[in-house]
Design a protein around this motif. Structure first.
Motif, short mmCIF file in Angstrom:
data_model
loop_
_atom_site.label_atom_id
_atom_site.label_comp_id
_atom_site.label_asym_id
_atom_site.label_seq_id
_atom_site.Cartn_x
_atom_site.Cartn_y
_atom_site.Cartn_z
N THR A 168 36.48 44.57 35.03
CA THR A 168 35.97 45.73 35.44
C THR A 168 36.74 46.72 34.65
N GLY A 169 37.61 46.53 34.04
CA GLY A 169 38.35 47.47 33.14
C GLY A 169 39.06 48.54 33.98
N ARG A 170 39.28 48.27 35.39
CA ARG A 170 39.81 49.13 36.16
C ARG A 170 40.93 48.60 36.92
N VAL A 171 42.14 49.25 36.63
CA VAL A 171 43.39 48.95 37.04
C VAL A 171 43.50 48.90 38.75
N TRP A 172 42.77 49.98 39.16
CA TRP A 172 42.77 50.22 40.70
C TRP A 172 42.02 49.12 41.34
N LEU A 173 41.01 48.61 40.64
CA LEU A 173 40.26 47.64 41.27
C LEU A 173 41.11 46.07 41.34
N GLY A 174 41.72 46.08 40.31
CA GLY A 174 42.66 44.67 40.06
C GLY A 174 43.68 44.89 41.14
N LEU A 175 44.19 45.93 41.15
CA LEU A 175 45.77 46.15 42.37
C LEU A 175 44.80 45.96 43.65
N ALA A 176 43.90 46.41 43.98
CA ALA A 176 43.05 46.14 45.22
C ALA A 176 42.99 44.84 45.40
N ALA A 177 42.17 44.11 44.57
CA ALA A 177 42.31 42.61 44.79
C ALA A 177 43.56 41.95 45.00
N GLY A 178 44.26 42.30 44.32
CA GLY A 178 45.77 41.55 44.31
C GLY A 178 46.33 41.88 45.59
N ILE A 179 46.24 43.20 46.23
CA ILE A 179 46.63 43.27 47.46
C ILE A 179 46.09 42.62 48.56
N ILE A 180 44.59 42.58 48.50
CA ILE A 180 43.95 41.87 49.31
C ILE A 180 44.33 40.33 49.46
N VAL A 181 44.54 39.83 48.37
CA VAL A 181 44.92 38.30 48.31
C VAL A 181 46.31 37.99 48.90
N HIS A 182 47.12 38.95 48.50
CA HIS A 182 48.51 39.03 48.83
C HIS A 182 48.71 39.13 50.32
N LEU A 183 47.87 40.11 51.05
CA LEU A 183 47.68 40.22 52.41
C LEU A 183 47.13 38.82 53.30
N ALA A 184 46.29 38.52 52.78
CA ALA A 184 45.54 37.23 53.26
C ALA A 184 46.40 35.96 53.18
N TYR A 185 47.16 36.02 51.97
CA TYR A 185 48.08 34.87 51.84
C TYR A 185 49.30 34.85 52.85
N ASN A 186 49.85 36.26 53.07
CA ASN A 186 50.91 36.29 53.93
C ASN A 186 50.53 36.17 55.34
N VAL A 187 49.22 36.44 55.85
CA VAL A 187 48.79 36.17 57.17
C VAL A 187 48.82 34.75 57.34
N THR A 188 48.03 34.04 56.24
CA THR A 188 47.97 32.60 56.54
C THR A 188 49.41 31.97 56.76
N VAL A 189 50.36 32.30 55.87
CA VAL A 189 51.63 31.66 55.95
C VAL A 189 52.17 32.08 57.37
N VAL B 265 44.84 37.12 39.90
CA VAL B 265 43.67 37.89 40.54
C VAL B 265 43.48 39.32 39.78
N THR B 266 44.75 39.88 39.91
CA THR B 266 44.81 41.29 39.64
C THR B 266 44.38 41.32 38.24
N ALA B 267 44.78 40.62 37.08
CA ALA B 267 44.52 40.64 35.91
C ALA B 267 43.06 40.40 35.36
N GLY B 268 42.64 39.27 36.34
CA GLY B 268 41.23 38.95 36.09
C GLY B 268 40.27 40.05 36.29
N ILE B 269 40.33 40.70 37.58
CA ILE B 269 39.59 41.93 37.83
C ILE B 269 39.84 42.98 37.12
N LEU B 270 40.92 43.23 36.62
CA LEU B 270 41.45 44.36 35.56
C LEU B 270 40.50 43.91 34.16
N PHE B 271 40.22 42.79 33.78
CA PHE B 271 39.78 42.30 32.65
C PHE B 271 38.17 42.35 32.93
#
Length: 132
Positions: free
Chosen positions: A100-121, A92-98
């Motif tokens: 948008t070209g913005r590492v911070w957007l990729g990081l934000a997406a990775g964080i959101i997915v990780h948070l959602a994943y942990n809440v689900t687990v 997810v992080t690498a895909g969004i970076l690819f």
């Protein structure tokens, strides 16, 4: 380079997560923990020129090994989820970076997915625990 970064970030994350759990409590599993892990893995990989997905996958394998040893090697569910989850966060992080070209957007997406994943687990595990 990806292996070195993953190993260092796994060690850093382990120590920080222990501190967070001790001083803040279990809420860190669905708050500071994922944010810290994703920031460490992604930013070090990006700025040192390592593959973001590679770092995330190796981190997942390291976490899986830890999970497997903690369980005494009885159950493969947590280790497999570690590998799959961290691979997903990296993709997810690498895909969004690819895109948008913005590492911070990729990081934000990775964080959101990780948070959602942990809440689900956490919800799934707590649901199983209350049914026993």
């Amino acid at each position: 380079m990806a292996y070195v970064i993953a190993a260092l970030m796994a060690g850093l994350s382990f120590l920080l997560n222990k501190l967070f759990l001790r001083y803040i409590g279990p809420i860190t599993v669905i708050s500071l923990g994922p944010i810290t892990e994703e920031a460490a893995k992604t930013l070090f990989a990006y700025y040192l020129g390592a593959g973001i997905i590679d770092v995330h996958m190796v981190f997942g394998v390291i976490e899986a090994t830890y999970d497997w040893h903690q369980d005494g090697g009885k159950n493969l569910t947590a280790p497999l989820l570690s590998i799959a989850g961290h691979s997903l966060f990296g993709a997810v992080t690498a895909g969004i970076l690819f895109v948008t070209g913005r590492v911070w957007l990729g990081l934000a997406a990775g964080i959101i997915v990780h948070l959602a994943y942990n809440v689900t687990v956490v919800r799934l595990v707590s649901g199983k625990m209350t049914k026993n």
